[in-house]
Design an enzyme around this catalytic site. Structure first.
Site, mmCIF file in Angstrom:
data_model
loop_
_atom_site.group_PDB
_atom_site.id
_atom_site.type_symbol
_atom_site.label_atom_id
_atom_site.label_comp_id
_atom_site.label_asym_id
_atom_site.label_seq_id
_atom_site.Cartn_x
_atom_site.Cartn_y
_atom_site.Cartn_z
ATOM 1 N N GLU A 1 -6.842 -7.663 -0.385
ATOM 2 C CA GLU A 1 -7.265 -7.661 1.019
ATOM 3 C C GLU A 1 -8.772 -7.428 1.064
ATOM 4 O OE1 GLU A 1 -5.144 -5.143 3.773
ATOM 5 O OE2 GLU A 1 -3.197 -5.998 3.256
ATOM 6 N N GLU B 1 0.835 -1.209 0.000
ATOM 7 C CA GLU B 1 0.000 0.000 0.000
ATOM 8 C C GLU B 1 0.869 1.259 0.000
ATOM 9 O OE1 GLU B 1 -2.615 -0.491 3.393
ATOM 10 O OE2 GLU B 1 -4.071 -1.584 2.186
#
Ligand SMILES: *[C@@H]1O[C@H](CO)[C@@H](O)[C@H](O)[C@H]1NC(C)=O
Ligand SMILES: *[C@@H]1O[C@H](CO)[C@@H](O)[C@H](O)[C@H]1NC(C)=O
Ligand SMILES: *[C@@H]1O[C@H](CO)[C@@H](O)[C@H](O)[C@H]1NC(C)=O
Ligand SMILES: *[C@@H]1O[C@H](CO)[C@@H](O)[C@H](O)[C@H]1NC(C)=O
Ligand SMILES: *[C@@H]1O[C@H](CO)[C@@H](O)[C@H](O)[C@H]1NC(C)=O
Ligand SMILES: *[C@@H]1O[C@H](CO)[C@@H](O)[C@H](O)[C@H]1NC(C)=O
Ligand SMILES: *[C@@H]1O[C@H](CO)[C@@H](O)[C@H](O)[C@H]1NC(C)=O
Ligand SMILES: *[C@@H]1O[C@H](CO)[C@@H](O)[C@H](O)[C@H]1NC(C)=O
Ligand SMILES: *[C@@H]1O[C@H](CO)[C@@H](O)[C@H](O)[C@H]1NC(C)=O
Length: 618
Positions: free
Chosen positions: A265, A186
Site C-alpha cells: 500500500e 494488517e
C-alpha cells in the site's frame, strides 16, 4: 488465547478437504527468496500494481477503469473482497451486479492485468465494518472478531471455503489472473496475536487453492506489526507512503525475511472524513518516492489507483467515530469518475522509463460529462407518514443487528403516556444520528458525536418518532467489536424509561405521495425528473440549501450528501445508471433535516464538474 482452540482445530479437521494430491499447473508464479525476486513462468518478475475495489465502481465501468490502469503501465491490480456484501445473511451468497467478482476477474484478465486478491476476511478499506457481516455480532456481542473464537472462525471458514472454491479457476496456476492471495489484513496492528487464527486462514487457502498459491501478508513497516501480522511460510510485505527513505523503510522487513521487497500500500492519496478538509498527496512527492521504490527493485501497489465511490450505505468510519463520506476519490490518479488526472499522467510517464508501455488503440479518454442544470424537487411525503416494514414490537429498544436490519434507516416509534413540555429526551444509546418528531412535528436531531439529548414537547398519546441513521460501522482498530447500530440502550424522557416500541424499516423508495405541500422540516422524501440527453454522460449532483440526506437515481442508492459538513459537496452520478436518450430519469431524495425552499424552490443541480474539496464544519 482461547480455551476453545482445540475445538476449532477439531472442527477444521473434519470440515476441510486436504489437498494431498500433486498439483499440475498450466503456468507458475513463485517467490525466489534467495534472489529476492518473483518468478513468473520461471522468469524474474516484479510488479507495479494499483488498487481498485470492484464494489466501488459500477460493473458497466470496470472495463474502462481497468483499461486505463493497463494504459498507465500497471502489471497488476489489487482488490479487496468484502464479505458483508457477498454474504448478507448466513449461508446466503450474493455475486451479482457490483458483486460479480468473477466478471471482474475475467475483465482484468481480458485487459491483460494480473490480480492480487485480498479476501480478508477482514479488509478495513473504509468499508462498513471492515467487510464483516453485521450478523456476526447479532445476539453475540462478545464474539471476538479476527481470532479463532469459533463464533467467528466457523462462519469465516465457511465463507472462505465457498469463495475459494468459486475462485480457484482464476489462479495463475489454473490459467487465471490471480498471482497472490493475502491472508488477513494488517493483522499485526490489531493488538490480538492469535497465531491459531492465522494458521487456520493459511490452511483453508492452501487446501482449496492448492499448495502452489503464493500467500502473503501486509503490515505496517515496524517490527511490532510484523511480529504478529506475519506467518511462517507466508510471504510478508509492508505498506508505507511517500517521503520515506526506501532502504530504511524496508529494513524491519529485511530483518525477518530475505526475498523480494513489496510495498503493498504505497499511498498515492488518502481518505476523507465528514468535517475534515479533503486529503491530498502531492504528485511531486509520489513521483520521487515511486522512482526510489522502482530503482530499489521493489514491487509496489499504489493505494488507491482509482478509489471510486462508497455507494448506498457502504462507507466505514474510524474510531472513535470519524465517518468517511460517500466519495472514495482518495485523490487517486484516476478520479472518482475515472478521469485521468495530471497525477495519472505523471505516473504513466515515470513508468514509461522503466518498461515498454503497451500501445493502445483507441487511447482511453475521460468520460463525457453532462451539465443538466437545476432539477425541481417536489415533496411527496414525510417519511414517517408512510407505510413501514414493521420489524418488531418490543418493550425496550432492540439494536439493528438483532433485527437483521444491517444498514440504512430504522424507525423507533412509541406513544407518549402523558403531556410533556420541554422535557429532556435522553438518547444516549443513539447509533449514530437520530431525527426526532412528535406527531409529525420535527423537534431536532441527536448525534453520538454531538448531543445525545434534546428538549421535546408533546401531548398524551402523541407519537414519538426517532428515525435512526446508521452512518457506517467502524472499520479499524479494537473498537470494531462495538459496532451495534440503532438504539443500543434505553431512551428516557425526564429520566423515565420509555417503553413499548414499534421498530420499522423505512425505505425512501417505497414511499407514496401523501402531501404536496412544499416546505418541510424533518425526514422528508422529494422527487424530481430529468430527461436523458442525446449523449449520455457522468454528472455530479449539488444540494445548495439542503442539509443532509440520501440520493437515489432510477432506484440506485448513490450515497449520502451533507454539504453543510463538507468536504464533499457533490455526489457522483455515473452515466451507467441513466436511462436511454429521451427517457425521464427519476431522482428521489430523503432529506433528513430541512431544505430552505422559501427563496427559490428546492432545486438540486446536476453539473459537469465535481466538488469534493469544499469548506468543512465540525
Ligand atoms: C452465540 O454464542 C453462543 C455461545 O457461544 C452460541 O450458543 C449461539 O449459537 C451464538 N448465536 C449466534 C446467533 O451465533
Ligand atoms: C537512505 O538510507 C540509507 C541507509 O541508512 C542511506 O545510505 C541513504 O543515503 C539514504 N538515502 C537517502 C536518499 O537519503
Ligand atoms: C481528464 O480529467 C482530468 C480530471 O478532471 C483533467 O485534469 C484532465 O485534463 C482531463 N483530460 C482531458 C484530456 O481532458
Ligand atoms: C399508539 O397508540 C395507538 C392508539 O392506541 C395504537 O394503535 C398504537 O399501536 C400505539 N403505538 C405503539 C408504538 O404502541
Ligand atoms: C430544556 O428544558 C429545561 C427544563 O426542562 C430547561 O431548563 C432548558 O433551558 C431547556 N433547554 C433548551 C435548550 O431549551
Ligand atoms: C442520559 O443518560 C445517560 C445514561 O443513563 C447519562 O449518563 C446522562 O447523564 C444522561 N444525560 C442527561 C442530559 O440526562
Ligand atoms: C432497559 O431497561 C430495562 C429495565 O431496567 C432493562 O432490563 C433493559 O436491559 C434495558 N435495555 C437496554 C437496551 O438497555
Ligand atoms: C401537509 O403538510 C402540512 C405542513 O407540512 C400540514 O399542515 C398538513 O396537515 C399536511 N396534510 C396532510 C394531508 O397530511
Ligand atoms: C440558497 O438560499 C439562498 C438564501 O437562503 C438563496 O439566496 C439562494 O438563491 C439559494 N440557492 C439556490 C441555488 O437555490
Amino acid at each position: 488465547m482461547f480455551s476453545n482452540t482445540l475445538l476449532t482445530f477439531a472442527f477444521l479437521l473434519t470440515v476441510l478437504p486436504v489437498a494431498f494430491f500433486e498439483e499440475t499447473c498450466k503456468r507458475t508464479f513463485k517467490v525466489d527468496y534467495d534472489k529476492r525476486t518473483f518468478l513468473k513462468d520461471s522468469k524474474p518478475f516484479r510488479y507495479v500494481s494499483g488498487s481498485l475495489h470492484y464494489t466501488r465502481v459500477p460493473p458497466e465501468l470496470w472495463k474502462d477503469r481497468l483499461t486505463k490502469m493497463k494504459y498507465a503501465g500497471l502489471d497488476a491490480i489489487q482488490t479487496y473482497v468484502p464479505w458483508n456484501l457477498h454474504e448478507p445473511s448466513p449461508g446466503l451468497y450474493h455475486f451479482e451486479g457490483n458483486a460479480d467478482l468473477e466478471l471482474f476477474l475475467q475483465t482484468a484478465a481480458d485487459v491483460g492485468l494480473l490480480v492480487l486478491l485480498r479476501p480478508g476476511p477482514y479488509i478495513c478499506a473504509e468499508w462498513d465494518f471492515g467487510g464483516f457481516p453485521s450478523w456476526l455480532i447479532q445476539q453475540n456481542a462478545s464474539t471476538v472478531l479476527r481470532t479463532s473464537d469459533p463464533r467467528f472462525m466457523k462462519p469465516a471458514v465457511r465463507w472462505l471455503s465457498f469463495l475459494y472454491e468459486k475462485l480457484k479457476k482464476y489462479t495463475y496456476c489454473n490459467g487465471g489472473p490471480i498471482i497472490m492471495v493475502q491472508i488477513e489484513n494488517e493483522y499485526g496492528s490489531y493488538g490480538v496475536c492469535d497465531k491459531v487464527y492465522m494458521k487456520n486462514l493459511v490452511k483453508i487457502a492452501k487446501s482449496v487453492l492448492g499448495e502452489s498459491i503464493v500467500l502473503y501478508t501486509t503490515d505496517g513497516n515496524v517490527a511490532q506489526d510484523l511480529k504478529c501480522g506475519t506467518y511462517p511460510g507466508v510471504f510478508a510485505t509492508v505498506d508505507f507512503g511517500t517521503g520515506q527513505n526506501v532502504s530504511q523503510a524496508f529494513q524491519p522487513l529485511d530483518q525477518m525475511q530475505k526475498g523480494p521487497r513489496v510495498n503493498s500500500e504505497f499511498y498515492v492519496g488518502w481518505l476523507d472524513y465528514w468535517g475534515s478538509p479533503h486529503a491530498k498527496v502531492s504528485t511531486a512527492a509520489i513521483i520521487k518516492s515511486l522512482k526510489n521504490l522502482l530503482d530499489y527493485g521493489a514491487s509496489v501497489n499504489m493505494y488507491m489507483f482509482e478509489g471510486g465511490t462508497s455507494f448506498a450505505y457502504w462507507n466505514g468510519a474510524d474510531p472513535p467515530f470519524k465517518v468517511c463520506p460517500t466519495s472514495y476519490d482518495y485523490d487517486a490518479p484516476l478520479s472518482e469518475a475515472g478521469d485521468m488526472t495530471s497525477k495519472f499522467e505523471a505516473i504513466r510517464k515515470l513508468l514509461g522509463k522503466y518498461k515498454q508501455l503497451s500501445p493502445m488503440n483507441p487511447v482511453p479518454k475521460n468520460s463525457t460529462k453532462l451539465n443538466i442544470g437545476p432539477v425541481k424537487m417536489t415533496k411527496i411525503a414525510s417519511i414517517t407518514d408512510t407505510k413501514h416494514i414493521v420489524l418488531a414490537k418490543s418493550v425496550y429498544p432492540i439494536s439493528q443487528e438483532d433485527l437483521s436490519q444491517s444498514m440504512g434507516f430504522t424507525l423507533y416509534r412509541t406513544n407518549l403516556s402523558e403531556r410533556f413540555y420541554q422535557a429532556i429526551l435522553n438518547v444516549s444509546g443513539i447509533r449514530d444520528r437520530g431525527y426526532i418528531s412528535v406527531n409529525g412535528l420535527y423537534q431536532g436531531t441527536v448525534d453520538r458525536n454531538e448531543n445525545t439529548f434534546l428538549n421535546i414537547s408533546g401531548g398524551k398519546d402523541q407519537v414519538l418518532d426517532i428515525l435512526v441513521e446508521n452512518q457506517g460501522r467502524i472499520n479499524f482498530g479494537s473498537q470494531i467489536t462495538q459496532n451495534r447500530k440503532g438504539l443500543i440502550s434505553n431512551v428516557t424522557l425526564n429520566n423515565r424509561i420509555l417503553k413499548n416500541w414499534e421498530i420499522s424499516r423505512v425505505d425512501p423508495l417505497l414511499v407514496n405521495a401523501v402531501n404536496k405541500s412544499q416546505c418541510a422540516k424533518g425526514p422528508t422524501v422529494f422527487e424530481g425528473v430529468f430527461k436523458s440527453p442525446r449523449e449520455l454522460g457522468d454528472m455530479f449532483a449539488y444540494f445548495p440549501n439542503w442539509t443532509k440526506g440520501q440520493l437515489f437515481v432510477n432506484g440506485y442508492n448513490l450515497g449520502r450528501y451533507w454539504p453543510k459538513k463538507g468536504p464533499q459537496i457533490s455526489l457522483y452520478i455515473p452515466s451507467a445508471i441513466l436511462l436511454s436518450p429521451g427517457y425521464h430519469n427519476t431522482i428521489r431524495i430523503l432529506e433528513l433535516e430541512e431544505v430552505d425552499c422559501i427563496q427559490k424552490g428546492h432545486n438540486i443541480y446536476l453539473k459537469n464538474v465535481p466538488d469534493i474539496d469544499g469548506p468543512t464544519s465540525l
